[in-house]
Design an enzyme around this catalytic site. Structure first.
Site, PDB file in Angstrom:
ATOM      1  N   ARG A   1       0.796  -1.231   0.000  1.00 21.78           N
ATOM      2  CA  ARG A   1       0.000   0.000   0.000  1.00 21.78           C
ATOM      3  C   ARG A   1       0.826   1.277   0.000  1.00 21.78           C
ATOM      4  O   ARG A   1       0.301   2.367  -0.171  1.00 21.78           O
ATOM      5  CB  ARG A   1      -0.960  -0.020   1.204  1.00 21.78           C
ATOM      6  CG  ARG A   1      -2.167  -0.910   0.978  1.00 21.78           C
ATOM      7  CD  ARG A   1      -2.994  -1.085   2.224  1.00 21.78           C
ATOM      8  NE  ARG A   1      -2.358  -1.997   3.175  1.00 21.78           N
ATOM      9  CZ  ARG A   1      -2.766  -2.173   4.430  1.00 21.78           C
ATOM     10  NH1 ARG A   1      -3.775  -1.467   4.896  1.00 21.78           N
ATOM     11  NH2 ARG A   1      -2.144  -3.025   5.223  1.00 21.78           N
TER      12      ARG A   1
ATOM     13  N   TYR B   1      33.332  25.903  -9.557  1.00 18.54           N
ATOM     14  CA  TYR B   1      33.156  24.783 -10.485  1.00 18.54           C
ATOM     15  C   TYR B   1      33.378  25.262 -11.906  1.00 18.54           C
ATOM     16  O   TYR B   1      32.749  26.226 -12.351  1.00 18.54           O
ATOM     17  CB  TYR B   1      31.725  24.250 -10.307  1.00 18.54           C
ATOM     18  CG  TYR B   1      31.407  22.996 -11.085  1.00 18.54           C
ATOM     19  CD1 TYR B   1      32.239  21.878 -11.013  1.00 18.54           C
ATOM     20  CD2 TYR B   1      30.256  22.919 -11.866  1.00 18.54           C
ATOM     21  CE1 TYR B   1      31.931  20.726 -11.714  1.00 18.54           C
ATOM     22  CE2 TYR B   1      29.934  21.760 -12.556  1.00 18.54           C
ATOM     23  CZ  TYR B   1      30.775  20.663 -12.479  1.00 18.54           C
ATOM     24  OH  TYR B   1      30.458  19.528 -13.169  1.00 18.54           O
TER      25      TYR B   1
END
Ligand code: UD1
Ligand code: CA
Length: 463
Positions: A18, A373
């Site tokens: 469920r 980065y």
């Protein structure tokens, strides 16, 4: 805690259909921690020195995930799901090691508290062979009823087997039990499967024990202790109860919150005294906060450490590895990741600090970005103590800015700046006297020329 030894067996073989999920049910998180890990933690806290986990559906994933949460936990596989007593017996080898107390718990009842387990163990110490954890509810339908006589439990009657009188009983089986370790195997082996579903029910040991003249009692616990999770609505309900409990504990431990119902903690959030949390703050896992800190509204904090007297937010995001020193400030619309912000340093507005070290009392101007980065690698930015970074600067890592250095606003810094140096990383400004009106006139003429051109085109189109 008593001197008695204790083995906790946690049943986690169910599929949890469920939940409608690829993740096994017992791994769904409450406060950022898998449900079953909450259960293992409560068992440990109740003095259970040995832990056994019974897995079935998703066995490998479940045991691998839970290993890190409960060192020394043994896992047993229940290959076929033939009922709760059958599941407990999957851990037969652990039971056979010999313990004073056996606790049987379900992996899908994350709100179980150590105090409730300790109380059940006390029942064994007081001479009961089986202690069943029960709860009272005005909606008992669906639960096994606890049938008592003279303070002893005589049977657990499943809903479908109840007489009219029994159906009116509001004291229900929570499913969790404490069993006398010396008698556990004897009782469990006596359970049969002669019932409608052909399953081996753990609840049958109540009548088996009674038939042997043993004492069986029920211990009443608060409902949430045995709240079993079957779907995501119940999971959300468990989360809400957990959060309510934790908010209350934080408040009683000296943390201020004006709207505690809007603050969300993780299972391991640690906060010191006289720290104030404003409304709408969310804590992910791994947060440690000291004393007298102020966390202002709408901040999101995960994997971060914040030292005494620091201030964060409003609208701040601290990601894993953010480490704020005493009295540091990270203000609105700032994001900090894997970076140390030194004591008394200020990162007040609209800034991204990632993979960096910022020295004590440095001042990082609005809009500063550490360019950490390059699309391939991540690099670090080092900023010395008391350095000043002017607004809207880009610090292109790897780069270091010395102690006391001064970076002019709007700079793009690509090379190291020594201590006490002044760095300009921007095009020099030129000023042309009296040229503004000339420029405006030129643009105005161009605008009129285009309007005339468009009008001529429209006339031609209309023929
Ligand atoms: C059980 C009780 C019921 C009680 C209710 C409380 C029995 C027969 N009934 O019913 O009296 O009111 O809990 O929630 O015990 N499991 C296994 N292997 C199995 C069977 C079950 O690991 O072969 C695990 C399930 O994953 C679950 C737990 O045992 O975590 C309980 O089983 P479940 O089928 O949910 O029992 P209930 O019908 O809820
Ligand atoms: Ca259940």
């Amino acid at each position: 805690m008593s001197e008695r030894s204790c083995l906790s067996i946690i049943l986690a073989a169910g599929e949890g259909t469920r939940m409608k999920s690829d993740l096994p049910k017992v791994l769904h998180p409450v406060a950022g921690l898998p449900m079953a890990a909450h259960v293992l933690g409560a068992a440990r806290a109740a003095g259970s020195g040995a832990l056994a986990l019974v897995v079935g559906h998703g066995a490998e994933t479940v045991s691998e995930t839970l290993k890190s949460h409960a060192a020394g936990c043994r896992t047993f596989v229940q290959a076929e799901r033939l009922g709760t007593a059958h599941a407990v017996l999957a851990a037969r080898d652990a039971i056979a090691d010999g313990f004073d107390d056996i606790l049987v718990m379900f992996g899908d009842t994350p709100l179980i508290e150590a105090e409730a387990l300790a109380e059940a163990r006390q029942g064994l110490a007081d001479g009961a062979a089986v202690v069943v954890m029960g709860f009272r509810t005005d909606k008992p339908a669906g639960y096994g009823r606890l049938v008592e006589q003279c303070g002893e439990l005589v049977a657990i009657r499943e809903d479908r087997d109840c007489s009219a009188a029994e159906r009116a009983i509001t004291f229900c089986n929570g499913g969790l039990m404490a069993i006398d370790g010396a008698r556990a195997l004897g009782l469990l082996d006596a359970v049969g499967n002669d019932n409608a579903k052909g399953e081996y029910y753990l609840t049958d040991i109540v009548e088996i024990a009674r038939a042997q003249g043993l004492r069986v009692v029920a211990a009443e616990v608060a409902f949430e202790n045995v709240l079993g999770i079957n779907n995501r609505a119940e999971l959300a309900e468990a989360e809400a109860i957990w959060q309510t409990r934790r908010r209350r504990r934080m408040l009683l431990d000296g943390v201020s919150m004006t709207a505690p119902e809007t603050v969300f903690f993780a299972h391991d959030t640690v906060i010191g005294r006289d720290t104030a949390i404003e409304p709408h703050v969310v804590f992910g896992p791994g947060v440690r906060i000291g004393d007298r800190v102020r966390v202002r509204g709408f901040s999101h904090i995960e994997g971060a450490t914040i030292a005494d007297g620091a201030e964060v937010g409003p609208f701040a995001r601290l990601r894993p590895g953010a480490d704020l020193g005493a009295g540091a400030k990270v203000g609105n619309f700032c994001e900090v990741k894997a970076a140390e912000i030194g004591p008394g340093a200020k990162v007040n507005h609209l800034t991204y600090i990632g993979d960096a070290t910022i020295g004590a009392k440095a001042n990082i101007g609005a809009g500063t970005i550490t360019c950490n980065y390059n699309g391939f690698t991540k690099d670090r930015t080092e900023i010395g103590a008391e350095a000043f970074i002017g607004s809207n600067s880009s610090l292109v890592a790897p780069v270091s800015i010395g102690a006391g250095a001064y970076v002019a606003s709007g700079s793009v810094i690509v090379a190291d700046v020594p201590d006490d140096a002044l760095a300009f990383g921007r095009a020099p400004q030129t000023v042309k006297e009296g040229r503004a009106s000339k420029l405006k006139a030129r643009y105005q003429a161009e605008k009129q020329r285009r309007a005339a051109e468009k009008a001529a085109k429209d006339r031609a189109a209309r023929g």
